[in-house]
Design a protein around this motif. Structure first.
Motif, PDB file in Angstrom:
ATOM      1  N   LEU A 129      47.915  28.638  39.367  1.00  0.00           N
ATOM      2  CA  LEU A 129      49.000  29.203  38.577  1.00  0.00           C
ATOM      3  C   LEU A 129      48.393  30.191  37.595  1.00  0.00           C
ATOM      4  N   LEU A 130      48.641  31.470  37.816  1.00  0.00           N
ATOM      5  CA  LEU A 130      48.176  32.512  36.908  1.00  0.00           C
ATOM      6  C   LEU A 130      49.295  32.776  35.917  1.00  0.00           C
ATOM      7  N   ALA A 131      49.045  32.425  34.661  1.00  0.00           N
ATOM      8  CA  ALA A 131      50.114  32.408  33.669  1.00  0.00           C
ATOM      9  C   ALA A 131      49.741  33.249  32.456  1.00  0.00           C
ATOM     10  N   GLY A 132      50.735  33.904  31.905  1.00  0.00           N
ATOM     11  CA  GLY A 132      50.520  34.672  30.688  1.00  0.00           C
ATOM     12  C   GLY A 132      51.435  35.875  30.631  1.00  0.00           C
ATOM     13  N   PRO A 133      51.506  36.528  29.479  1.00  0.00           N
ATOM     14  CA  PRO A 133      52.424  37.657  29.326  1.00  0.00           C
ATOM     15  C   PRO A 133      52.122  38.792  30.295  1.00  0.00           C
ATOM     16  N   ALA A 134      53.151  39.541  30.652  1.00  0.00           N
ATOM     17  CA  ALA A 134      52.952  40.726  31.468  1.00  0.00           C
ATOM     18  C   ALA A 134      52.070  41.714  30.715  1.00  0.00           C
ATOM     19  N   GLY A 135      51.245  42.448  31.452  1.00  0.00           N
ATOM     20  CA  GLY A 135      50.401  43.464  30.836  1.00  0.00           C
ATOM     21  C   GLY A 135      48.949  43.069  30.682  1.00  0.00           C
ATOM     22  N   LEU A 136      48.603  41.828  31.004  1.00  0.00           N
ATOM     23  CA  LEU A 136      47.221  41.373  30.842  1.00  0.00           C
ATOM     24  C   LEU A 136      46.437  41.407  32.154  1.00  0.00           C
ATOM     25  N   GLY A 137      47.034  41.904  33.223  1.00  0.00           N
ATOM     26  CA  GLY A 137      46.289  42.128  34.454  1.00  0.00           C
ATOM     27  C   GLY A 137      46.194  40.944  35.390  1.00  0.00           C
ATOM     28  N   LYS A 138      47.127  39.986  35.283  1.00  0.00           N
ATOM     29  CA  LYS A 138      47.084  38.810  36.171  1.00  0.00           C
ATOM     30  C   LYS A 138      47.135  39.229  37.638  1.00  0.00           C
ATOM     31  N   ARG A 139      47.997  40.153  37.930  1.00  0.00           N
ATOM     32  CA  ARG A 139      48.206  40.548  39.334  1.00  0.00           C
ATOM     33  C   ARG A 139      47.011  41.313  39.888  1.00  0.00           C
ATOM     34  N   ASP A 140      46.399  42.148  39.084  1.00  0.00           N
ATOM     35  CA  ASP A 140      45.186  42.836  39.524  1.00  0.00           C
ATOM     36  C   ASP A 140      44.065  41.826  39.773  1.00  0.00           C
ATOM     37  N   PHE A 141      43.953  40.850  38.875  1.00  0.00           N
ATOM     38  CA  PHE A 141      42.952  39.803  39.020  1.00  0.00           C
ATOM     39  C   PHE A 141      43.157  39.058  40.325  1.00  0.00           C
ATOM     40  N   LEU A 142      44.406  38.661  40.593  1.00  0.00           N
ATOM     41  CA  LEU A 142      44.698  37.901  41.804  1.00  0.00           C
ATOM     42  C   LEU A 142      44.440  38.741  43.047  1.00  0.00           C
ATOM     43  N   ALA A 143      44.836  40.000  43.025  1.00  0.00           N
ATOM     44  CA  ALA A 143      44.623  40.865  44.191  1.00  0.00           C
ATOM     45  C   ALA A 143      43.139  40.974  44.512  1.00  0.00           C
ATOM     46  N   ALA A 144      42.308  41.129  43.484  1.00  0.00           N
ATOM     47  CA  ALA A 144      40.871  41.236  43.711  1.00  0.00           C
ATOM     48  C   ALA A 144      40.299  39.931  44.258  1.00  0.00           C
ATOM     49  N   PHE A 145      40.773  38.803  43.729  1.00  0.00           N
ATOM     50  CA  PHE A 145      40.262  37.519  44.201  1.00  0.00           C
ATOM     51  C   PHE A 145      40.667  37.268  45.647  1.00  0.00           C
ATOM     52  N   VAL A 146      41.901  37.566  45.982  1.00  0.00           N
ATOM     53  CA  VAL A 146      42.393  37.337  47.349  1.00  0.00           C
ATOM     54  C   VAL A 146      41.657  38.224  48.335  1.00  0.00           C
ATOM     55  N   LYS A 147      41.418  39.471  47.974  1.00  0.00           N
ATOM     56  CA  LYS A 147      40.665  40.372  48.852  1.00  0.00           C
ATOM     57  C   LYS A 147      39.282  39.802  49.146  1.00  0.00           C
ATOM     58  N   GLY A 148      38.624  39.305  48.094  1.00  0.00           N
ATOM     59  CA  GLY A 148      37.301  38.728  48.285  1.00  0.00           C
ATOM     60  C   GLY A 148      37.328  37.453  49.110  1.00  0.00           C
ATOM     61  N   LEU A 149      38.389  36.668  48.947  1.00  0.00           N
ATOM     62  CA  LEU A 149      38.500  35.407  49.677  1.00  0.00           C
ATOM     63  C   LEU A 149      38.697  35.653  51.172  1.00  0.00           C
ATOM     64  N   LEU A 150      39.442  36.686  51.513  1.00  0.00           N
ATOM     65  CA  LEU A 150      39.731  36.981  52.913  1.00  0.00           C
ATOM     66  C   LEU A 150      38.683  37.902  53.551  1.00  0.00           C
ATOM     67  N   CYS A 151      37.868  38.546  52.727  1.00  0.00           N
ATOM     68  CA  CYS A 151      36.878  39.505  53.243  1.00  0.00           C
ATOM     69  C   CYS A 151      35.861  38.806  54.145  1.00  0.00           C
ATOM     70  N   GLN A 152      35.431  39.512  55.167  1.00  0.00           N
ATOM     71  CA  GLN A 152      34.436  38.959  56.104  1.00  0.00           C
ATOM     72  C   GLN A 152      33.005  39.156  55.622  1.00  0.00           C
ATOM     73  N   ARG A 153      32.819  40.064  54.652  1.00  0.00           N
ATOM     74  CA  ARG A 153      31.469  40.313  54.122  1.00  0.00           C
ATOM     75  C   ARG A 153      31.500  40.454  52.599  1.00  0.00           C
ATOM     76  N   PRO A 154      31.986  39.443  51.894  1.00  0.00           N
ATOM     77  CA  PRO A 154      32.058  39.582  50.434  1.00  0.00           C
ATOM     78  C   PRO A 154      30.669  39.472  49.797  1.00  0.00           C
ATOM     79  N   VAL A 155      30.536  40.092  48.642  1.00  0.00           N
ATOM     80  CA  VAL A 155      29.312  40.003  47.849  1.00  0.00           C
ATOM     81  C   VAL A 155      29.693  39.449  46.486  1.00  0.00           C
ATOM     82  N   ASP A 156      29.237  38.238  46.186  1.00  0.00           N
ATOM     83  CA  ASP A 156      29.575  37.566  44.927  1.00  0.00           C
ATOM     84  C   ASP A 156      31.098  37.520  44.713  1.00  0.00           C
ATOM     85  N   GLY A 157      31.818  37.290  45.814  1.00  0.00           N
ATOM     86  CA  GLY A 157      33.267  37.163  45.725  1.00  0.00           C
ATOM     87  C   GLY A 157      34.021  38.472  45.706  1.00  0.00           C
ATOM     88  N   VAL A 158      33.305  39.589  45.762  1.00  0.00           N
ATOM     89  CA  VAL A 158      33.944  40.906  45.735  1.00  0.00           C
ATOM     90  C   VAL A 158      34.053  41.428  47.157  1.00  0.00           C
TER      91      VAL A 158
END
Length: 311
Positions: A28-57
């Protein structure tokens, strides 16, 4: 990928759990709008699904990354506002969407790795949808991550919140926020940050879209009404025609500043005729009015009632 400075600790903790193969089945990513929750989640999900991530990126070039970028990855499911039968976008997430999701998750991952579901805004689920999701949270399928995003997590049932690993996004220190805003090219960073209540993401947006001018208008309007010079109906029309929720944010902020000025013996910026108790009550009323805009009440009547109480 460039994380915002206040994301670093949450990112490190989440990546440490990923490396230990100890990720929760629900976030659960919680907090006021404007603090970048969605950008954070998008980056994490990309790294999780990536076939060749480096340190989660994410690498950005593998087949999985290409599919994520195209919005066609078969193991990434995004749930948000759907359409009604008449083609109008719904204002809530409904139970049929959650039931369809449950059926989708009963199938195996097509890439043989994680299946990721994002529900945004999760606090827009109606009661039936939240109850249906609860069963999915209680009986998670293997290698499935449900990520809920909520600007107002208190609107979620406690049963949902308790079954998610919560990541809270809070405004950073003023120094960190100002440094970040200046790096983003915001010229009047202190004024923008004050207007946004310390929220740097909101401040960056408001610095360029006329919000600071609107903030000044609100204070001018309230001072004129307190002196008996303003026309409440004319004020209502202007606030309603622009962004009434933002005007109400600034109105509540102005009342809080008036209270602080009284407490410290400073010159009163609004010259309100309300006593301290009445001013504190009006501040709460302004915040409730902002919440009321989501409901069926007419916006002009909500604003007029608030301004009548000010006069």
């Amino acid at each position: 990928m460039t994380l915002r400075p206040w994301h670093a600790d949450a990112w490190a903790r989440l990546q440490a759990r990923r490396e230990r193969d100890a990720l929760p089945h629900a976030l659960l990513l919680a907090g006021p709008a404007g603090l970048g929750k969605r950008d954070f989640l998008a980056a994490f999900v990309k790294g999780l699904l990536c076939q060749r991530p480096v340190d989660g990126v994410a690498c950005g070039t593998c087949r999985s990354c290409e599919l994520v970028a195209a919005g066609t990855h078969p193991d990434l499911i995004g749930l948000s506002f759907g359409l009604r039968k008449d083609g109008v976008t719904r204002s809530e997430i409904v139970v049929d969407q959650i039931r369809d999701l449950s059926q989708r998750l009963s199938m195996a991952s097509q890439f043989g790795g994680w299946q990721v579901v994002t529900i945004d805004p999760a606090d827009a689920m109606n009661a039936a949808a939240a109850n249906a999701l609860l069963k999915t949270l209680e009986e998670p399928t293997p290698a499935t991550l449900l990520a809920l995003v909520a600007d107002e997590p208190a609107r979620l049932p406690a049963t949902i919140r308790s079954r998610c690993q919560r990541i809270d996004f809070l405004p950073p220190s003023r120094e960190v926020a100002l440094d970040w805003l200046r790096a983003q090219g915001v010229t009047d960073a202190p004024a923008a940050l004050d207007a946004a209540g310390g929220n740097p993401g909101m401040a960056r947006t408001w610095a360029t879209d006329g919000a600071l001018k609107q903030r000044g208008e609100v204070r001018h309007d309230l001072k004129a009404l307190a002196a008996g010079r303003g026309d409440a109906m004319e004020v209502v029309k202007r606030w309603q025609a622009a962004d009434p929720a933002r005007y109400l944010w600034f109105a509540a902020q102005a009342a809080a500043d008036e209270l602080r000025a009284r407490a410290s013996g400073q010159t009163l910026p609004l010259d309100s005729q309300l006593d301290d108790e009445g001013l504190d009550g009006w501040y709460a009323k302004a915040n409730r009015a902002r919440d009321a805009l989501r409901g069926p009440l007419r916006t002009d009547l909500v604003l007029l009632e608030l301004l009548a109480a000010w006069r």
